[in-house]
Design a protein around this motif. Sequence first.
Motif, PDB file in Angstrom:
ATOM      1  N   ASN A 178       0.801  -0.902  -0.178  1.00  0.00           N
ATOM      2  CA  ASN A 178      -0.238  -0.050  -0.121  1.00  0.00           C
ATOM      3  C   ASN A 178       0.987   1.378  -0.217  1.00  0.00           C
ATOM      4  N   GLY A 179       2.573   1.649   0.413  1.00  0.00           N
ATOM      5  CA  GLY A 179       2.568   2.537   0.272  1.00  0.00           C
ATOM      6  C   GLY A 179       3.560   2.480  -1.280  1.00  0.00           C
ATOM      7  N   ALA A 180       3.458   1.290  -1.782  1.00  0.00           N
ATOM      8  CA  ALA A 180       3.626   1.364  -3.223  1.00  0.00           C
ATOM      9  C   ALA A 180       2.027   2.037  -3.694  1.00  0.00           C
ATOM     10  N   SER A 235      -0.004  15.858 -11.201  1.00  0.00           N
ATOM     11  CA  SER A 235       0.029  14.864 -11.276  1.00  0.00           C
ATOM     12  C   SER A 235      -0.123  13.676 -10.650  1.00  0.00           C
ATOM     13  N   GLY A 236       1.269  14.599  -9.476  1.00  0.00           N
ATOM     14  CA  GLY A 236       1.472  13.482  -8.219  1.00  0.00           C
ATOM     15  C   GLY A 236       2.077  14.212  -7.095  1.00  0.00           C
ATOM     16  N   SER A 237       2.648  13.000  -6.659  1.00  0.00           N
ATOM     17  CA  SER A 237       3.650  14.217  -5.035  1.00  0.00           C
ATOM     18  C   SER A 237       5.012  14.460  -5.755  1.00  0.00           C
ATOM     19  N   GLU A 288      14.283  10.386   3.146  1.00  0.00           N
ATOM     20  CA  GLU A 288      13.043  11.236   2.507  1.00  0.00           C
ATOM     21  C   GLU A 288      13.065  10.413   1.087  1.00  0.00           C
ATOM     22  N   HIS A 289      12.285  10.268   0.368  1.00  0.00           N
ATOM     23  CA  HIS A 289      12.134   9.485  -0.734  1.00  0.00           C
ATOM     24  C   HIS A 289      12.802  10.366  -1.699  1.00  0.00           C
ATOM     25  N   ALA A 290      12.814   9.548  -3.362  1.00  0.00           N
ATOM     26  CA  ALA A 290      14.008  10.638  -4.411  1.00  0.00           C
ATOM     27  C   ALA A 290      13.503  12.039  -4.622  1.00  0.00           C
ATOM     28  N   SER A 291      12.145  12.184  -4.609  1.00  0.00           N
ATOM     29  CA  SER A 291      11.651  12.747  -5.440  1.00  0.00           C
ATOM     30  C   SER A 291      11.912  13.613  -3.927  1.00  0.00           C
ATOM     31  N   ASN A 292      12.670  14.031  -3.113  1.00  0.00           N
ATOM     32  CA  ASN A 292      12.234  15.259  -1.996  1.00  0.00           C
ATOM     33  C   ASN A 292      13.846  15.351  -1.943  1.00  0.00           C
ATOM     34  N   THR A 344       7.541   8.560   6.658  1.00  0.00           N
ATOM     35  CA  THR A 344       8.368   7.922   5.794  1.00  0.00           C
ATOM     36  C   THR A 344       8.102   6.450   5.296  1.00  0.00           C
ATOM     37  N   ASN A 345       8.715   6.615   3.787  1.00  0.00           N
ATOM     38  CA  ASN A 345       7.957   4.862   3.338  1.00  0.00           C
ATOM     39  C   ASN A 345       9.031   3.883   3.596  1.00  0.00           C
ATOM     40  N   VAL A 346       9.918   3.838   4.318  1.00  0.00           N
ATOM     41  CA  VAL A 346      10.325   2.615   4.717  1.00  0.00           C
ATOM     42  C   VAL A 346       9.777   2.285   5.892  1.00  0.00           C
ATOM     43  N   VAL A 390       6.640  19.781   2.930  1.00  0.00           N
ATOM     44  CA  VAL A 390       5.705  18.513   3.658  1.00  0.00           C
ATOM     45  C   VAL A 390       5.766  17.860   2.158  1.00  0.00           C
ATOM     46  N   ASP A 391       6.540  17.299   2.342  1.00  0.00           N
ATOM     47  CA  ASP A 391       5.824  15.738   1.741  1.00  0.00           C
ATOM     48  C   ASP A 391       4.971  14.826   2.489  1.00  0.00           C
ATOM     49  N   ALA A 392       3.846  14.541   1.399  1.00  0.00           N
ATOM     50  CA  ALA A 392       2.163  13.631   2.100  1.00  0.00           C
ATOM     51  C   ALA A 392       2.281  12.943   1.660  1.00  0.00           C
ATOM     52  N   ALA A 393       2.454  12.474   1.232  1.00  0.00           N
ATOM     53  CA  ALA A 393       2.153  11.472   0.084  1.00  0.00           C
ATOM     54  C   ALA A 393       2.280   9.863   0.916  1.00  0.00           C
ATOM     55  N   GLN A 394       2.573   9.240   2.725  1.00  0.00           N
ATOM     56  CA  GLN A 394       2.346   8.336   2.850  1.00  0.00           C
ATOM     57  C   GLN A 394       1.539   8.728   3.685  1.00  0.00           C
ATOM     58  N   SER A 395       1.522  10.140   4.461  1.00  0.00           N
ATOM     59  CA  SER A 395       0.310  10.582   5.421  1.00  0.00           C
ATOM     60  C   SER A 395      -1.048  10.458   4.791  1.00  0.00           C
ATOM     61  N   ILE A 451       0.955  15.505  -1.702  1.00  0.00           N
ATOM     62  CA  ILE A 451      -0.289  14.533  -1.656  1.00  0.00           C
ATOM     63  C   ILE A 451      -0.305  13.446  -2.851  1.00  0.00           C
ATOM     64  N   SER A 452      -0.391  12.378  -3.297  1.00  0.00           N
ATOM     65  CA  SER A 452      -0.538  11.501  -4.300  1.00  0.00           C
ATOM     66  C   SER A 452      -1.478  10.603  -3.464  1.00  0.00           C
ATOM     67  N   ALA A 453      -3.081  11.285  -4.575  1.00  0.00           N
ATOM     68  CA  ALA A 453      -4.269  10.215  -4.290  1.00  0.00           C
ATOM     69  C   ALA A 453      -4.071   9.093  -4.972  1.00  0.00           C
ATOM     70  N   HIS A 454      -2.832   7.706  -6.298  1.00  0.00           N
ATOM     71  CA  HIS A 454      -3.215   7.099  -5.499  1.00  0.00           C
ATOM     72  C   HIS A 454      -2.865   6.197  -4.310  1.00  0.00           C
ATOM     73  N   LYS A 455      -2.405   7.330  -3.615  1.00  0.00           N
ATOM     74  CA  LYS A 455      -1.724   6.202  -1.670  1.00  0.00           C
ATOM     75  C   LYS A 455      -2.609   6.061  -1.495  1.00  0.00           C
TER      76      LYS A 455
HETATM   77  C1  LIG Z   1       7.153   9.407   0.929  1.00  0.00           C
HETATM   78  C2  LIG Z   1       6.984   9.662  -0.782  1.00  0.00           C
HETATM   79  N1  LIG Z   1       6.909  10.804  -1.471  1.00  0.00           N
HETATM   80  C3  LIG Z   1       6.468  10.957  -2.835  1.00  0.00           C
HETATM   81  C4  LIG Z   1       6.284   9.507  -3.330  1.00  0.00           C
HETATM   82  C5  LIG Z   1       6.703  10.109  -4.580  1.00  0.00           C
HETATM   83  O1  LIG Z   1       4.581   9.908  -5.316  1.00  0.00           O
HETATM   84  P1  LIG Z   1       4.326   9.948  -6.581  1.00  0.00           P
HETATM   85  O2  LIG Z   1       4.920   8.200  -7.313  1.00  0.00           O
HETATM   86  O3  LIG Z   1       2.762   9.785  -6.387  1.00  0.00           O
HETATM   87  O4  LIG Z   1       4.846  10.971  -7.224  1.00  0.00           O
HETATM   88  C6  LIG Z   1       6.222   8.558  -2.540  1.00  0.00           C
HETATM   89  C7  LIG Z   1       6.120   7.410  -3.756  1.00  0.00           C
HETATM   90  O5  LIG Z   1       6.399   5.973  -2.822  1.00  0.00           O
HETATM   91  C8  LIG Z   1       6.707   8.214  -1.286  1.00  0.00           C
HETATM   92  O6  LIG Z   1       6.906   7.433  -0.891  1.00  0.00           O
END
Ligand SMILES: Cc1ncc(COP(=O)(O)O)c(C=O)c1O
Length: 399
Positions: free
Chosen positions: A19-21, A82-84, A112-116, A164-166, A189-194, A212-216
Amino acid sequence: MDYVNEFPILKTGLIYFDNGATTLKPKRVLDKMNDYYLNYPSNAHRGDYTLSLKASKELEDSRTCVKDFINAKSNKEIVFTSGSTESMNMAIYGYFYHNLNKYDEVLITKAEHASNIVPWFDLENKLGIKVKYIPLNDDYTFSIDNLKESITNNTKVVSIAEITNVIGDTRDIKEITRLCHEKGIKVLVDAAQSAGHIKIDVQDTDVDFLAISAHKMLGPTGVGVLYGKEELLNEIDYKKGGGTTISFDSPKEIEYKELPYKLEAGTQNIAGIIGFREAINYVNEIGLDYIEKYTHDLKKYLVEKLSKLDNIILYNENVSGSTVAFNVKDVFAQDTAIYLDKFNICVRSGDHCDKKLGDELKIKNTVRVSLYFYNTKEECDKLVVALNNDKILEESLGV
Ligand SMILES: Cc1ncc(COP(=O)(O)O)c(C=O)c1O
């Protein structure tokens, strides 16, 4: 509670622990999107006929729904993306790129996730800013004391995930923002997982930007949100010109529309945005307090069972949250995931786009179970049985 009506794929016996993905999508979200495609499939903000007006209204109602979900002050502060990843990029390249100077410091963590991380590294190369890591505790979690020690006179931004995602720890965003604002530091704040796991209140926490990402959180892929305080969003220069952004289009005289439209060039993912509203409604009906408690309790249950197995190495057993990061001794993480797939169990393996966390864990790849409210103790038991088996080692060695 039985969720198979909303998530028919669960009838197949699938155990979905990734579900984290991305989470599963409830039928009601898909029905809502289909309703758009079947019954009013027109563009929004571009037509004066009934169907188009309906599409525009549904889209704007969705914006209001997101605004209420995170308690923003106004719809102007809600930009659909389109997403976080795009939201983080929009804030970093659109705002911070134009407001940071050489030697300014940005604080992130190695969790942090790569996008941050990646956009900040790029700004380091382009602007000569310095990206610094707030040290993590021994259990890889965040600490306010470490943040305090990391802040210098040059710190201009703290950019961190709320969860965090891990490792899956929850950071105290309100306290972090309070500390930062005292010193004039902006908070992204990266709220993708919160989002969809805990309550988000941007007025209470006073964050400057939030992604925020809707799909998560039960919504469709390809939809996200950048929240920003109105005065900050107004300063964003994200160079994406196109329809919706301008009032008239003489080449020399571009007059940008008001927020949020000036940041939403081109036709939006209308069906997806409407579907996201239904996802938010569903999450609200289940209840965020319930989701948080249920998934945290389920994590504790799973950790208790896994810690009894001799062949399991746990990385975040004492962290309250809904993810479990582990490895099977002497088995490559990806081999574990492939092995579990034979039992119809979906887990993530690899570095999970946390390119720097491996430095801390001293291992690059892990297996991650990320839980949501439709997961059960019975599913956890099945995972434990599958892992408590010598076959996993034999198969990974090709015996
Ligand atoms: C903490 C975190 N930030 C950002 C993202 C990126 O989200 P997206 O792929 O929906 O853009 C993810 C995706 O796994 C994530 O876990």
